[in-house]
Motif scaffolding. Structure first.
Motif, PDB file in Angstrom:
ATOM      1  N   ASN A  91      -6.628  11.134 -14.437  1.00 29.73           N
ATOM      2  CA  ASN A  91      -5.370  10.713 -15.051  1.00 29.73           C
ATOM      3  C   ASN A  91      -4.513  10.010 -14.000  1.00 29.73           C
ATOM      4  OD1 ASN A  91      -3.237  10.366 -16.794  1.00 29.73           O
ATOM      5  ND2 ASN A  91      -2.446  12.437 -16.508  1.00 29.73           N
ATOM      6  N   VAL A  92      -4.612   8.698 -13.939  1.00 31.28           N
ATOM      7  CA  VAL A  92      -3.926   7.905 -12.916  1.00 31.28           C
ATOM      8  C   VAL A  92      -2.702   7.235 -13.532  1.00 31.28           C
ATOM      9  CG1 VAL A  92      -4.130   5.985 -11.288  1.00 31.28           C
ATOM     10  CG2 VAL A  92      -6.086   7.491 -11.704  1.00 31.28           C
ATOM     11  N   GLU A  93      -1.598   7.283 -12.799  1.00 34.84           N
ATOM     12  CA  GLU A  93      -0.382   6.579 -13.196  1.00 34.84           C
ATOM     13  C   GLU A  93       0.033   5.657 -12.054  1.00 34.84           C
ATOM     14  OE1 GLU A  93       1.201   6.450 -15.992  1.00 34.84           O
ATOM     15  OE2 GLU A  93       0.043   7.994 -17.053  1.00 34.84           O
ATOM     16  N   VAL A  94       0.177   4.378 -12.359  1.00 39.33           N
ATOM     17  CA  VAL A  94       0.604   3.394 -11.363  1.00 39.33           C
ATOM     18  C   VAL A  94       2.021   2.952 -11.704  1.00 39.33           C
ATOM     19  CG1 VAL A  94       0.122   1.164 -10.289  1.00 39.33           C
ATOM     20  CG2 VAL A  94      -1.768   2.617 -11.037  1.00 39.33           C
ATOM     21  N   SER A  95       2.880   2.928 -10.711  1.00 40.72           N
ATOM     22  CA  SER A  95       4.266   2.508 -10.924  1.00 40.72           C
ATOM     23  C   SER A  95       4.671   1.522  -9.839  1.00 40.72           C
ATOM     24  CB  SER A  95       5.210   3.717 -10.919  1.00 40.72           C
ATOM     25  OG  SER A  95       5.095   4.434  -9.704  1.00 40.72           O
ATOM     26  N   LEU A  96       5.585   0.634 -10.206  1.00 36.74           N
ATOM     27  CA  LEU A  96       6.102  -0.363  -9.271  1.00 36.74           C
ATOM     28  C   LEU A  96       7.339   0.195  -8.591  1.00 36.74           C
ATOM     29  CD1 LEU A  96       5.971  -3.293  -8.177  1.00 36.74           C
ATOM     30  CD2 LEU A  96       7.396  -3.969 -10.113  1.00 36.74           C
ATOM     31  N   ASP A  97       7.233   0.435  -7.289  1.00 38.30           N
ATOM     32  CA  ASP A  97       8.356   1.001  -6.542  1.00 38.30           C
ATOM     33  C   ASP A  97       9.400  -0.049  -6.195  1.00 38.30           C
ATOM     34  OD1 ASP A  97       7.567   3.571  -6.632  1.00 38.30           O
ATOM     35  OD2 ASP A  97       7.071   3.784  -4.518  1.00 38.30           O
ATOM     36  N   ASN A  98       8.936  -1.160  -5.632  1.00 36.78           N
ATOM     37  CA  ASN A  98       9.900  -2.127  -5.114  1.00 36.78           C
ATOM     38  C   ASN A  98       9.215  -3.461  -4.864  1.00 36.78           C
ATOM     39  OD1 ASN A  98      12.330  -3.112  -4.068  1.00 36.78           O
ATOM     40  ND2 ASN A  98      11.753  -2.578  -1.981  1.00 36.78           N
ATOM     41  N   VAL A  99       9.980  -4.537  -5.033  1.00 42.95           N
ATOM     42  CA  VAL A  99       9.540  -5.882  -4.661  1.00 42.95           C
ATOM     43  C   VAL A  99      10.626  -6.472  -3.781  1.00 42.95           C
ATOM     44  CG1 VAL A  99       8.829  -8.162  -5.458  1.00 42.95           C
ATOM     45  CG2 VAL A  99       8.304  -6.156  -6.841  1.00 42.95           C
ATOM     46  N   SER A 100      10.250  -6.945  -2.605  1.00 45.45           N
ATOM     47  CA  SER A 100      11.256  -7.436  -1.668  1.00 45.45           C
ATOM     48  C   SER A 100      10.686  -8.569  -0.832  1.00 45.45           C
ATOM     49  CB  SER A 100      11.732  -6.301  -0.748  1.00 45.45           C
ATOM     50  OG  SER A 100      10.643  -5.777  -0.007  1.00 45.45           O
ATOM     51  N   SER A 101      11.586  -9.268  -0.145  1.00 45.58           N
ATOM     52  CA  SER A 101      11.198 -10.312   0.802  1.00 45.58           C
ATOM     53  C   SER A 101      11.329  -9.763   2.216  1.00 45.58           C
ATOM     54  CB  SER A 101      12.092 -11.544   0.637  1.00 45.58           C
ATOM     55  OG  SER A 101      11.937 -12.111  -0.642  1.00 45.58           O
ATOM     56  N   ILE A 102      10.367 -10.107   3.056  1.00 46.16           N
ATOM     57  CA  ILE A 102      10.363  -9.589   4.420  1.00 46.16           C
ATOM     58  C   ILE A 102       9.609 -10.569   5.307  1.00 46.16           C
ATOM     59  CG2 ILE A 102       8.213  -8.294   4.123  1.00 46.16           C
ATOM     60  CD1 ILE A 102       9.403  -6.075   5.867  1.00 46.16           C
ATOM     61  N   ARG A 103       9.920 -10.542   6.588  1.00 48.80           N
ATOM     62  CA  ARG A 103       9.152 -11.355   7.528  1.00 48.80           C
ATOM     63  C   ARG A 103       7.828 -10.657   7.824  1.00 48.80           C
ATOM     64  NH1 ARG A 103      11.857 -15.583   9.185  1.00 48.80           N
ATOM     65  NH2 ARG A 103      14.132 -15.569   9.162  1.00 48.80           N
ATOM     66  N   PHE A 104       6.776 -11.459   7.943  1.00 49.16           N
ATOM     67  CA  PHE A 104       5.439 -10.885   8.089  1.00 49.16           C
ATOM     68  C   PHE A 104       5.335 -10.023   9.346  1.00 49.16           C
ATOM     69  CE2 PHE A 104       0.953 -11.070   9.388  1.00 49.16           C
ATOM     70  CZ  PHE A 104       0.371 -10.531   8.259  1.00 49.16           C
ATOM     71  N   GLY A 105       5.910 -10.492  10.448  1.00 48.96           N
ATOM     72  CA  GLY A 105       5.848  -9.719  11.685  1.00 48.96           C
ATOM     73  C   GLY A 105       6.569  -8.388  11.575  1.00 48.96           C
ATOM     74  N   ASP A 106       7.716  -8.378  10.892  1.00 48.03           N
ATOM     75  CA  ASP A 106       8.452  -7.125  10.703  1.00 48.03           C
ATOM     76  C   ASP A 106       7.634  -6.137   9.880  1.00 48.03           C
ATOM     77  OD1 ASP A 106      10.513  -8.226  12.122  1.00 48.03           O
ATOM     78  OD2 ASP A 106      11.662  -8.830  10.353  1.00 48.03           O
ATOM     79  N   TYR A 107       6.921  -6.660   8.886  1.00 47.93           N
ATOM     80  CA  TYR A 107       6.116  -5.764   8.055  1.00 47.93           C
ATOM     81  C   TYR A 107       4.966  -5.147   8.856  1.00 47.93           C
ATOM     82  CZ  TYR A 107       2.875  -4.082   4.544  1.00 47.93           C
ATOM     83  OH  TYR A 107       2.016  -3.296   3.827  1.00 47.93           O
ATOM     84  N   LEU A 108       4.271  -5.964   9.640  1.00 50.51           N
ATOM     85  CA  LEU A 108       3.161  -5.431  10.431  1.00 50.51           C
ATOM     86  C   LEU A 108       3.631  -4.319  11.364  1.00 50.51           C
ATOM     87  CD1 LEU A 108       0.855  -8.410  11.525  1.00 50.51           C
ATOM     88  CD2 LEU A 108       0.515  -6.754   9.695  1.00 50.51           C
ATOM     89  N   ASN A 109       4.813  -4.492  11.931  1.00 55.79           N
ATOM     90  CA  ASN A 109       5.335  -3.488  12.864  1.00 55.79           C
ATOM     91  C   ASN A 109       5.791  -2.217  12.159  1.00 55.79           C
ATOM     92  OD1 ASN A 109       4.910  -5.216  15.053  1.00 55.79           O
ATOM     93  ND2 ASN A 109       6.950  -6.127  14.864  1.00 55.79           N
ATOM     94  N   SER A 110       5.988  -2.290  10.843  1.00 56.52           N
ATOM     95  CA  SER A 110       6.507  -1.133  10.109  1.00 56.52           C
ATOM     96  C   SER A 110       5.421  -0.356   9.377  1.00 56.52           C
ATOM     97  CB  SER A 110       7.558  -1.595   9.088  1.00 56.52           C
ATOM     98  OG  SER A 110       6.955  -2.377   8.065  1.00 56.52           O
TER      99      SER A 110
END
Length: 243
Positions: A91-110
Motif C-alpha cells: 500500500n504505497v502513497e506518493v505525495s508532492l512535498d514541495n517544488v522550488s527553484s535552487i542553484r544546482f551547486g547549492d543542492y549538491l551540497n545539501s
C-alpha cells in the motif's frame, strides 16, 4: 533692482557651496550598509531582495513562470502511486512535498548522505536530470521487495556502502519512476528518459554548473510504517525546449 537680486542669489549659492564643502563627511551606519548589500537584519521573512543580493540571484527564475509543470507533477504523483503499488505489492502513497527553484551547486551540497543519485538523460531535450533517493526509502524498498514483514520499520545500517543487491533494487524502482515521468510529460512534450548511471557521491553526479538554476521536486513515498523521500532535479537547461 534686478542686479541686486542676482548678486544676492549668487551670494546665497556661494554660501551654500562653502557650507557643503566644510561639512564633515557622512558615514553610513550599519543598517544602511546592510541595506546596500542586500541583507535584512532582524527580519525572519524578506519579501524581496535588493542591492547586490538581487543581482547575484537574478538568474534564479521561479518555477511559477512555468505553470504547466504543476499539472505535470500532479499527474506524476498519481502515476507513481499506481506503479509503485504494483512494483512493491504494498500500500504505497506518493505525495508532492514541495517544488522550488535552487542553484544546482547549492543542492549538491545539501544532499544528506548516504543516498543514491540516479542520473538520467532526456533524449529529445538533449540534456540530463537527476533523482536522489534517501537512505530511508532505499532500506524501505529493499525491505519490502525482499519480503520484510509489514508494520515494522526498515532497519538502517550506517557506515557501509550500499550492496549490489540494494543498488539493483533501487535501479529497478528508478526505471519504474522514469516511465512515470515520461508519461507525465507526454501531453506536453514527448520525451524518452534513459537511466545513465547510479552514483553515491554527489561530486560524480554533476550534470550542470554549480551556478545554474534548476527545479527541485520533492516527493514523499509512504508504505504504511515505512517510506522515505525521492527528489527529482531538473536543470532549467533541460526544460528549455518545452518552455
Amino acid at each position: 533692482m534686478a542686479a541686486s537680486d542676482s548678486l544676492e542669489e549668487q551670494d546665497t549659492l556661494a554660501a551654500a557651496a562653502d557650507a557643503a564643502a566644510n561639512a564633515p563627511e557622512r558615514v553610513l551606519n550599519q543598517d544602511e550598509i546592510d541595506s546596500l548589500l542586500g541583507f535584512e537584519v532582524g527580519e525572519e521573512v524578506v519579501p524581496e531582495r535588493n542591492g547586490i543580493d538581487a543581482i547575484v540571484n537574478s538568474a534564479l527564475v521561479s518555477y511559477e513562470r512555468l505553470p504547466m509543470l504543476e499539472i505535470v507533477f500532479d499527474r506524476l504523483v498519481r502515476l507513481m502511486t499506481v506503479s509503485l503499488r504494483n512494483f512493491t505489492s504494498d500500500n504505497v502513497e506518493v505525495s508532492l512535498d514541495n517544488v522550488s527553484s535552487i542553484r544546482f551547486g547549492d543542492y549538491l551540497n545539501s544532499i544528506p548522505l548516504p543516498a543514491i543519485l540516479a542520473v538520467f538523460r532526456a533524449k529529445q531535450w538533449d540534456n540530463y536530470g537527476m533523482f536522489t533517493v534517501d537512505s530511508n526509502l532505499i532500506y524501505s524498498i529493499v525491505d519490502v521487495l525482499l519480503g520484510g514483514r509489514r508494520g515494522t520499520a526498515a532497519m538502517r545500517i550506517e557506515g557501509r556502502p550500499y550492496t549490489t543487491i540494494e543498488l539493483n533494487l533501487v535501479q529497478r524502482m528508478i526505471e519504474v519512476v522514469l516511465q512515470d515521468v515520461q508519461a507525465a510529460f507526454e501531453p506536453l512534450s514527448p520525451v524518452t528518459l534513459d537511466l545513465d548511471r547510479m552514483e553515491t557521491n554527489p561530486r560524480f553526479a554533476a550534470i550542470a554548473r554549480p551556478a545554474n538554476a534548476a527545479i527541485l521536486v520533492k516527493l514523499r513515498v509512504d508504505m504504511e510504517d515505512r517510506g522515505g523521500r525521492i527528489e527529482m532535479m531538473l536543470p532549467y537547461a533541460t526544460l528549455e525546449p518545452i518552455r
